[in-house]
Design an enzyme around this catalytic site. Sequence first.
Site, PDB file in Angstrom:
ATOM      1  N   ARG A 143      28.604  38.386  51.517  1.00  0.00           N
ATOM      2  CA  ARG A 143      29.736  38.118  50.620  1.00  0.00           C
ATOM      3  C   ARG A 143      30.990  38.681  51.265  1.00  0.00           C
ATOM      4  NH1 ARG A 143      28.361  36.741  45.141  1.00  0.00           N
ATOM      5  NH2 ARG A 143      26.143  36.959  44.755  1.00  0.00           N
ATOM      6  N   GLU A 200      43.207  35.130  45.443  1.00  0.00           N
ATOM      7  CA  GLU A 200      42.070  35.493  46.289  1.00  0.00           C
ATOM      8  C   GLU A 200      42.152  34.801  47.644  1.00  0.00           C
ATOM      9  OE1 GLU A 200      37.353  36.207  45.851  1.00  0.00           O
ATOM     10  OE2 GLU A 200      38.083  34.307  45.066  1.00  0.00           O
ATOM     11  N   LYS A 210      39.014  49.214  45.522  1.00  0.00           N
ATOM     12  CA  LYS A 210      37.650  49.062  45.006  1.00  0.00           C
ATOM     13  C   LYS A 210      36.853  50.331  45.260  1.00  0.00           C
ATOM     14  CE  LYS A 210      37.512  44.097  45.923  1.00  0.00           C
ATOM     15  NZ  LYS A 210      36.886  43.026  46.719  1.00  0.00           N
ATOM     16  N   ASN A 266      32.584  45.268  37.980  1.00  0.00           N
ATOM     17  CA  ASN A 266      31.862  44.052  38.352  1.00  0.00           C
ATOM     18  C   ASN A 266      30.461  44.417  38.832  1.00  0.00           C
ATOM     19  OD1 ASN A 266      34.225  42.362  38.019  1.00  0.00           O
ATOM     20  ND2 ASN A 266      34.969  43.273  39.901  1.00  0.00           N
ATOM     21  N   GLU A 298      26.772  61.951  37.936  1.00  0.00           N
ATOM     22  CA  GLU A 298      27.957  61.306  37.390  1.00  0.00           C
ATOM     23  C   GLU A 298      28.443  60.315  38.420  1.00  0.00           C
ATOM     24  OE1 GLU A 298      31.310  63.771  36.317  1.00  0.00           O
ATOM     25  OE2 GLU A 298      30.393  64.264  34.405  1.00  0.00           O
ATOM     26  N   HIS A 308      37.251  43.039  52.137  1.00  0.00           N
ATOM     27  CA  HIS A 308      35.989  43.716  51.864  1.00  0.00           C
ATOM     28  C   HIS A 308      34.847  42.701  51.807  1.00  0.00           C
ATOM     29  CE1 HIS A 308      32.916  45.073  48.879  1.00  0.00           C
ATOM     30  NE2 HIS A 308      32.884  46.071  49.741  1.00  0.00           N
ATOM     31  N   GLN A 368      38.649  47.080  35.842  1.00  0.00           N
ATOM     32  CA  GLN A 368      37.583  46.091  35.751  1.00  0.00           C
ATOM     33  C   GLN A 368      36.356  46.613  36.484  1.00  0.00           C
ATOM     34  OE1 GLN A 368      38.963  42.070  36.547  1.00  0.00           O
ATOM     35  NE2 GLN A 368      37.019  41.522  37.468  1.00  0.00           N
ATOM     36  N   HIS A 424      36.596  39.398  51.328  1.00  0.00           N
ATOM     37  CA  HIS A 424      37.511  38.981  50.285  1.00  0.00           C
ATOM     38  C   HIS A 424      38.647  39.981  50.079  1.00  0.00           C
ATOM     39  CE1 HIS A 424      33.701  36.919  48.533  1.00  0.00           C
ATOM     40  NE2 HIS A 424      34.226  36.207  49.509  1.00  0.00           N
ATOM     41  N   LYS A 459      33.291  28.929  50.502  1.00  0.00           N
ATOM     42  CA  LYS A 459      34.510  29.725  50.673  1.00  0.00           C
ATOM     43  C   LYS A 459      34.349  30.704  51.845  1.00  0.00           C
ATOM     44  CE  LYS A 459      35.131  33.098  47.807  1.00  0.00           C
ATOM     45  NZ  LYS A 459      35.388  33.872  46.599  1.00  0.00           N
ATOM     46  N   ASP A 460      33.223  31.386  51.920  1.00  0.00           N
ATOM     47  CA  ASP A 460      33.008  32.374  52.978  1.00  0.00           C
ATOM     48  C   ASP A 460      32.773  31.713  54.340  1.00  0.00           C
ATOM     49  OD1 ASP A 460      33.374  34.277  51.037  1.00  0.00           O
ATOM     50  OD2 ASP A 460      31.250  34.748  50.815  1.00  0.00           O
TER      51      ASP A 460
END
Length: 185
Positions: free
Chosen positions: A61, A144, A73, A51, A30, A120, A49, A64, A169-170
């Site tokens: 990545r 963001e 998260k 993702n 599970e 993160h 949400q 953020h 952006k990063d």
Amino acid sequence: MPYTVSKTELAGVLVLEPKVFTDSRGFFFESFNQKDFAAATGLDVTFVQDNHSQSSKGVLRGLHYQIEQPQGKLVRVVRGAVFDVSVNLLRNHPEFGRWAGVYLDERNKRQLWIPPGFAHGFLVLSDQADFLYKTTDFYSPQAERCLAWNDPTVGIDWPLEIEPILTTKDQNGASLTQADQFPHM
């Protein structure tokens, strides 16, 4: 209990290891159960949400976060391997600016809980990685923000074998001293 929960170096950031049932056919576990998650972690959160990102080896990545509508998260890797990082951005918190890193991959099936108030990001270590995450608030592009992945003040020890592959952006993330911070939650 379907999860074993352990703490990381950062208060509130938790590693969840699910109970996995394997046999000659494969495995079953599970990946999420609201009641069991709350019992194992002591957290009463609602996820709004889901993702899924797919990235190639060397993609980094992050780091953020959303300054308004902060997101908690629950993240995991279903294919491949990543080095996952959380950074505490809670202003006036004793652990402000500290980071924790955890290896997540398809074999260990670990999940990581990152509470609101943390930046993160992750680095892909395998040829490809499929990364899934649940969030406690909706994505908000105007809220963001991005903390610089290589800020020397934070000093993340990324397991880099090659120069990371970054979005614009990063590449332009803010330093810890310039980044928008959260009030102590």
